[in-house]
Enzyme design. Sequence first.
Site, PDB file in Angstrom:
ATOM      1  N   ILE A  61      24.362 -24.649 -29.868  1.00 24.87           N
ATOM      2  CA  ILE A  61      23.677 -23.672 -30.469  1.00 24.87           C
ATOM      3  C   ILE A  61      24.247 -22.316 -29.711  1.00 24.87           C
ATOM      4  O   ILE A  61      24.342 -22.297 -28.434  1.00 24.87           O
ATOM      5  CB  ILE A  61      22.031 -23.576 -30.082  1.00 24.87           C
ATOM      6  CG1 ILE A  61      21.338 -22.160 -30.337  1.00 24.87           C
ATOM      7  CG2 ILE A  61      21.873 -23.792 -28.482  1.00 24.87           C
ATOM      8  CD1 ILE A  61      19.764 -22.404 -30.166  1.00 24.87           C
ATOM      9  N   SER A  62      24.769 -21.378 -30.381  1.00 18.59           N
ATOM     10  CA  SER A  62      25.415 -20.317 -29.904  1.00 18.59           C
ATOM     11  C   SER A  62      24.898 -19.509 -28.858  1.00 18.59           C
ATOM     12  O   SER A  62      23.521 -19.123 -28.933  1.00 18.59           O
ATOM     13  CB  SER A  62      26.090 -19.421 -31.010  1.00 18.59           C
ATOM     14  OG  SER A  62      26.813 -20.133 -31.840  1.00 18.59           O
TER      15      SER A  62
END
Length: 214
Positions: A61-62
Amino acid sequence: MKPFAEDRRRMVRAQLLQQGIQDARVLDVMAEVPRHHFIDPDRWSEAYAPKAVPIGYAQTISQPYMVALMTELLELTGQEHVLEVGTGSGYQAAILAQLARSVVSVERIVGLARTAAGLLAELGVDNVDIVVGDGTLGHPPRAPYDRIIVTAAAPQVPATLLAQLADPGVIVCPVGDLHMQFLHVLRRAGGKDALAQQCACRFVPLLGAEGFSP
């Protein structure tokens, strides 16, 4: 008090505002959507830290800033039909859902797609459709898209995605090699495309027919 509400407010103040995010709608949504909901409970302590977090299947997840930046660059008004390439955890889709009319999100990994769909349903998100497939080929049945966001690194902006972009339209995509990329923003208007290069970034590779080989 909502779980992690203060963590989200602190994330907005210390990370997003400090690094130049200005879109008030993006900031408000980032302060509301429960990012920890999209990662394993064992990693909740990392949920609002300024870093990417693993979500399994060699995906991440960025970091919050990159999610906010890419969302801001889409210049959403609330009326757009958006294509997301790379559903991952579903967090970016949850953000987009609050800012656009509708979202189609394509994910090649079945396990991630199923988990993300379940998490979005738990939050009551009903304007996101998750499709399992090769994201580099987009999703022609629902094209054209007013906005396209690619959440993995491509060797170039896939031509098939460009063919599915509306006019006017915007596509945001990290482009480069497997080690380093630059965020590219292509704006289409009046039949002409204008390409701008934003900051350096690092994403997992976009795999598929018009991306990197598995």
